[in-house]
Scaffold this motif. Sequence first.
Motif, mmCIF file in Angstrom:
data_model
loop_
_atom_site.group_PDB
_atom_site.id
_atom_site.type_symbol
_atom_site.label_atom_id
_atom_site.label_comp_id
_atom_site.label_asym_id
_atom_site.label_seq_id
_atom_site.Cartn_x
_atom_site.Cartn_y
_atom_site.Cartn_z
ATOM 1 N N SER A 151 0.810 -1.223 0.000
ATOM 2 C CA SER A 151 0.000 0.000 0.000
ATOM 3 C C SER A 151 0.844 1.274 0.000
ATOM 4 N N TYR A 152 1.863 1.305 -0.840
ATOM 5 C CA TYR A 152 2.736 2.475 -0.907
ATOM 6 C C TYR A 152 1.982 3.716 -1.392
ATOM 7 N N PRO A 153 2.150 4.857 -0.720
ATOM 8 C CA PRO A 153 1.718 6.118 -1.327
ATOM 9 C C PRO A 153 2.792 6.562 -2.325
ATOM 10 N N PRO A 154 2.441 7.319 -3.345
ATOM 11 C CA PRO A 154 1.134 7.939 -3.603
ATOM 12 C C PRO A 154 0.132 7.029 -4.315
ATOM 13 N N LEU A 155 0.558 5.815 -4.725
ATOM 14 C CA LEU A 155 -0.372 4.939 -5.431
ATOM 15 C C LEU A 155 -1.604 4.651 -4.586
ATOM 16 N N SER A 156 -1.421 4.410 -3.296
ATOM 17 C CA SER A 156 -2.544 4.037 -2.432
ATOM 18 C C SER A 156 -3.461 5.209 -2.118
ATOM 19 N N THR A 157 -2.988 6.438 -2.304
ATOM 20 C CA THR A 157 -3.822 7.612 -1.974
ATOM 21 C C THR A 157 -4.450 8.238 -3.204
ATOM 22 N N THR A 158 -4.181 7.667 -4.373
ATOM 23 C CA THR A 158 -4.756 8.225 -5.597
ATOM 24 C C THR A 158 -5.646 7.232 -6.330
ATOM 25 N N GLY A 159 -5.760 6.011 -5.813
ATOM 26 C CA GLY A 159 -6.579 4.992 -6.466
ATOM 27 C C GLY A 159 -7.989 4.959 -5.910
ATOM 28 N N ALA A 231 -4.320 6.739 6.426
ATOM 29 C CA ALA A 231 -5.764 6.961 6.362
ATOM 30 C C ALA A 231 -6.081 8.448 6.406
ATOM 31 N N PHE A 232 -5.348 9.215 7.226
ATOM 32 C CA PHE A 232 -5.557 10.668 7.262
ATOM 33 C C PHE A 232 -5.222 11.295 5.919
ATOM 34 N N ASP A 233 -4.133 10.862 5.287
ATOM 35 C CA ASP A 233 -3.801 11.374 3.952
ATOM 36 C C ASP A 233 -4.891 11.029 2.947
ATOM 37 N N LEU A 234 -5.480 9.851 3.129
ATOM 38 C CA LEU A 234 -6.460 9.353 2.163
ATOM 39 C C LEU A 234 -7.785 10.086 2.260
ATOM 40 N N ILE A 235 -8.280 10.304 3.490
ATOM 41 C CA ILE A 235 -9.643 10.810 3.648
ATOM 42 C C ILE A 235 -9.720 12.223 4.241
ATOM 43 N N ALA A 236 -8.627 12.716 4.817
ATOM 44 C CA ALA A 236 -8.682 14.037 5.452
ATOM 45 C C ALA A 236 -7.814 15.062 4.747
ATOM 46 N N GLY A 237 -7.084 14.637 3.732
ATOM 47 C CA GLY A 237 -6.300 15.586 2.959
ATOM 48 C C GLY A 237 -5.003 16.022 3.604
ATOM 49 N N THR A 238 -4.562 15.325 4.642
ATOM 50 C CA THR A 238 -3.261 15.648 5.237
ATOM 51 C C THR A 238 -2.142 15.230 4.285
ATOM 52 N N THR A 239 -0.910 15.600 4.623
ATOM 53 C CA THR A 239 0.207 15.350 3.699
ATOM 54 C C THR A 239 1.393 14.703 4.420
ATOM 55 N N PHE A 241 2.594 11.836 3.915
ATOM 56 C CA PHE A 241 3.411 11.117 2.942
ATOM 57 C C PHE A 241 3.314 11.733 1.550
ATOM 58 N N ASN A 242 2.854 12.965 1.468
ATOM 59 C CA ASN A 242 2.689 13.659 0.182
ATOM 60 C C ASN A 242 3.752 14.746 0.055
ATOM 61 N N PRO A 243 4.718 14.576 -0.851
ATOM 62 C CA PRO A 243 5.787 15.583 -0.965
ATOM 63 C C PRO A 243 5.282 16.961 -1.367
ATOM 64 N N MET A 244 4.116 17.050 -2.015
ATOM 65 C CA MET A 244 3.560 18.338 -2.396
ATOM 66 C C MET A 244 3.220 19.181 -1.172
ATOM 67 N N GLY A 245 2.989 18.534 -0.037
ATOM 68 C CA GLY A 245 2.664 19.274 1.181
ATOM 69 C C GLY A 245 3.757 19.177 2.228
ATOM 70 N N GLY A 246 4.953 18.752 1.810
ATOM 71 C CA GLY A 246 6.061 18.650 2.748
ATOM 72 C C GLY A 246 6.240 17.270 3.343
ATOM 73 N N GLY A 247 5.421 16.291 2.932
ATOM 74 C CA GLY A 247 5.551 14.934 3.444
ATOM 75 C C GLY A 247 6.590 14.131 2.682
ATOM 76 N N TYR A 252 6.884 6.404 4.965
ATOM 77 C CA TYR A 252 5.903 5.317 5.059
ATOM 78 C C TYR A 252 6.585 3.973 4.831
ATOM 79 N N GLN A 253 7.487 3.909 3.846
ATOM 80 C CA GLN A 253 8.165 2.644 3.583
ATOM 81 C C GLN A 253 8.965 2.181 4.796
ATOM 82 N N HIS A 254 9.655 3.111 5.452
ATOM 83 C CA HIS A 254 10.411 2.742 6.652
ATOM 84 C C HIS A 254 9.475 2.214 7.741
ATOM 85 N N MET A 255 8.359 2.891 7.966
ATOM 86 C CA MET A 255 7.426 2.456 9.007
ATOM 87 C C MET A 255 6.777 1.132 8.639
#
Length: 566
Positions: A151-159, A231-239, A241-247, A252-255
Amino acid sequence: MAQVTEPETDNLGETLAVEAGGQTPWREYFSFSTDHKVIGIQYLVCTFIFYLIGGALATAVRTELATPDSDFVSRELYNGLFTIHATVMIFLWIVPAGTGAFGNYLIPLMIGARDMAFPRLNAIAFWLIPPGGILLLSSFFVGAAGAGWTSYPPLSTTGEKAGEFIWILSVLILGTSSILGGINFLTTILKMRMPGMGLNDMPLFCWAMLAASALILISTPVLAGALILLAFDLIAGTTFFNPMGGGDPVVYQHMFWFYSHPAVYIMILPIFGMISDILPVHARKPIFGYQAIAYSSMAISFLGLIVWAHHMFTSGTPGWLRMFFMVATMIIAVPTGIKVFSWLATVWGGKLRLNSAMLFGLGFVSMFVIGGLSGIMIASVPFDIHVHDTYFIVAHLHYVLFGGSVFGLYGGIYHWFPKMTGRMMNEPLGKLHFALTLIGFNLCFLPMHYLGLQGMPRRVAEYDPKFATVNLVCTVGSYILAVSTVPLIINAVWSWIGGPKASGNPWDALTMEWQTASPPPVENFIGEPVRLTGPYDYGMGDRNPNVQMPESQANTPMLSGGPTVS
């Protein structure tokens, strides 16, 4: 030392079963039972049903891959099939079957306890499994997660967001069950052993469960944290794991891998323990290197926590860090090799009984060694970069987890089925099951090493036509592997209903679970359990002089009627 009187009966196991009220009523297996034996069988049956579902998903994946074109299922459904297949096999079959099923059933019996330390918590841990599994499978109705079990982002947060959120919620539920079980196993093993049983007197399965439970409690919360942030990135718009918002998606891969590589050992350590208990019984020899096997389990538990980034050699990992994880990964092969050499030394020169349990035990050793050797290969940074995300990784993974864990689980089923049910399984059907499994497994997964070395990527429904013939062979092997479960199902159902009755100790084994009736009474033992020998003292006479009985137990009969020792 006072004499131990033998009971005046030819089949004390049956007598004790009658005194205990006979077989457990079938309705008990559908209830919120706190009996560890009932919970163990609930785990085993429930997870085996999910195993069949996961196998059906795998067969659909292989049917799609029989031809180079995407002509059996759509690309989107294919992504969902391999994602849910892997999740089911890991979180709903191997982990809960090895730890939950066999751990629950055997540990109190092996250490002479009446039950687990926290019986109600134990029941809760099991009853999280069915809703977690049903929730995961229900995601197909809204579009199943298709980003793989990683479930790597960004694939998991854009599907498919609905399916991905259901996947996250399901894994969190199943992880909670695992944590509750780990707490129970650690407490039970460390605090509830019978009088006179030290840590070095325990069966090796208990050592393996001790190591696996420590890994569960350390690593699983990290996965939970990663999935909550995802889940927060997916449904609440946090970032997060999103490099566009500083994530940073690499965080995620390390965790994820901080849990998911130890998860390999969470899956395989209980199997190591089961094999260490199966081989000596059916080879009629003491285990070779008891302490080496026991302490190597703890070494694997520790080293398993510092090798996670070998999954990330192509993720921009700095060169110096690559070297550290490459060396650490190679070092972890040492305690694993200790186990393999100890098992071979145990079998060497023994009086082998090649029944179904022993065949699967030997099959486990041979298949796992193949997976271990390919694991050393991909621990090397240059080689890993060459085969990363190819079918070589798929082959390695399945030789470790199917050739390892599933072969071991099968061996455990045949070995402890008489203890669980009071019935013997049919040997010809068991040997047919072994033959079909061995042939189907190798035909399916051995050619994948070649596919990976030639560069065929995994997780794709369409591929270069030059790989078509080999893929067709793999698909035929997968069909044989699917059919191989039929003899097991027939054997288990028929034997449980009307198979030959088993004595209290049909294998003449020395570990404590065999020193009571088959199946055991409600509180496991009539009277106080008595440890007359070490767990692996085959060929050392009727009694180990180093084992001392408390005077209060001196006249207590050995509850199985006394095993014969070759």
